[in-house]
Design an enzyme around this catalytic site. Structure first.
Site, PDB file in Angstrom:
ATOM      1  N   HIS A  65      -1.708  17.782  43.155  1.00  0.00           N
ATOM      2  CA  HIS A  65      -1.075  16.459  43.177  1.00  0.00           C
ATOM      3  C   HIS A  65       0.291  16.486  43.853  1.00  0.00           C
ATOM      4  CE1 HIS A  65      -3.769  16.636  39.612  1.00  0.00           C
ATOM      5  NE2 HIS A  65      -4.158  15.469  40.081  1.00  0.00           N
ATOM      6  N   SER A  76      -6.970  10.896  39.349  1.00  0.00           N
ATOM      7  CA  SER A  76      -5.672  11.347  38.846  1.00  0.00           C
ATOM      8  C   SER A  76      -4.490  10.962  39.721  1.00  0.00           C
ATOM      9  CB  SER A  76      -5.689  12.872  38.665  1.00  0.00           C
ATOM     10  OG  SER A  76      -5.969  13.523  39.886  1.00  0.00           O
ATOM     11  N   ASP A 107       1.901  20.157  41.714  1.00  0.00           N
ATOM     12  CA  ASP A 107       1.054  21.268  41.272  1.00  0.00           C
ATOM     13  C   ASP A 107       0.137  21.611  42.433  1.00  0.00           C
ATOM     14  OD1 ASP A 107      -0.910  19.302  41.230  1.00  0.00           O
ATOM     15  OD2 ASP A 107      -0.979  19.164  39.045  1.00  0.00           O
TER      16      ASP A 107
END
Length: 344
Positions: free
Chosen positions: A342, A47, A339
């Site tokens: 990340h 991600s 978040d």
């Protein structure tokens, strides 16, 4: 500004890959020698470098909704796991290739997008095949299949010579490992039959096999990022950092302060490179730069390192980081993390 004096195309793999880390935290510019070119950047992994490949999949590992992307091109949630650009966007811009690195699964891709590079990365993927399976993500094996399909498209667009040039002169980045450790090993406990040394061996085997596969395909400039200090991510502080939400020492020390895997990966890449007739595979240290930002945020213009901006910043990620959460911060520039997992 980082500049490179070497004219050896193989030594460029270090592409000054250390400078790639530098520009991620400082937005510097990379200047290449006049006789060296990098036609494209091709990215694989998780991600951190996924610009939206998971958008149309049935998986919780997606972020194509607000407030993700709230600071991206007027507030467009593209599937990037951040409020704005991600590291690979900074890299292609610093190299002067293009402004953004798109997702290979983006249906709007045109010939120019393909010829200058794409990301095959998928949120929640890892070196352990079980990692992607748990999250219904695109595994590294599947990402390799996508790359093969991509090369077929490039050949159709530009011809054999153009495809060979892109294949051999592009820079390849592989970013994975965090989800293996944080999700598969620690959270799911489905690899409980492995201790950390054995599990990191499994991860290194996966990384080595993938890099060898890239080389066999024709890749010659390969950079592999190590794992960050996962015990200092906001989510891990919340889950195992106690009332004070300190960095989780057990997570970091369990693999030599998050570097047992990194150490093994470095050795594995050195061994691979010694066997390569052409090209190099280089370890890229992301642990120390990020740890320095976490330890000395004021040096980089940040104030908050223990919480993410989205929601309470303690546990929210993907679907928990959404428009309905009333606690999202007002000034994201003060935060290292967007978040609980990340970076901003």
């Amino acid at each position: 500004m980082a500049s490179f004096s070497s004219t050896n195309s193989i030594s460029l793999t270090i592409l000054s890959l250390c400078a790639l880390v530098q520009l991620i935290v400082s937005s510097s510019v990379i200047t290449l020698p006049p006789n060296i070119r990098v036609p494209a950047i091709l990215v694989f992994g998780d991600s951190i470098v996924d610009p939206g490949n998971n958008n149309n999949m049935v998986t919780l590992a997606k972020s194509n909704f607000l407030p993700y992307g709230k600071d991206f091109m007027g507030g467009i949630p593209t599937g990037r796991f951040s409020n704005g650009r991600i590291p690979t966007d900074l890299i292609v811009q610093a190299l002067g290739i293009k402004d953004l690195l798109p997702a290979y699964n983006d249906p709007s891709l045109g010939p120019a997008d393909l010829l200058t590079g794409v990301s095959f990365a998928s949120g929640a993927a890892g070196y352990d095949p079980l990692t992607a399976k748990l999250a219904s993500a695109i595994s590294l094996e599947q990402q390799m299949d996508m790359f093969k399909e991509y090369m077929g498209k490039v050949t159709a667009i530009g011809g054999e010579d153009k495809a060979k040039s892109i294949l051999s002169e592009s820079v390849y980045l592989v970013v994975a490992g965090s989800d293996d450790l944080a999700n598969t090993y620690y959270a799911s406990r489905l690899r409980i039959n492995y201790d950390i040394p054995a599990y990191t061996d499994l991860m290194v085997e996966g990384a080595s096999s993938f890099v060898q596969g890239l080389y066999d395909m024709g890749a010659r400039r390969i950079g592999v990022l190590g794992t960050p200090p996962i015990g200092c991510l906001p989510s891990q502080r919340t889950l195992a950092g106690g009332k004070a939400r300190k960095c989780v020492k057990s997570y970091n020390q369990a693999h030599w302060r998050s570097q047992l895997f990194n150490s093994k990966l470095t050795s594995a890449l050195d061994k691979l490179t010694s066997k390569f007739v052409h090209g190099r595979a280089v370890y890229v240290d992301i642990y120390n730069p990020l740890q320095d930002v976490i330890d000395h945020p004021q040096n980089y213009g940040f104030e908050e390192v223990t919480r993410g901006c989205c929601g309470t910043g303690t546990i929210e990620s993907t679907i928990l980081c959404n428009e309905l959460n009333p606690f999202t911060c007002a000034d994201v520039t003060k935060y290292v993390f967007w978040d609980s997992y990340h970076p901003t």
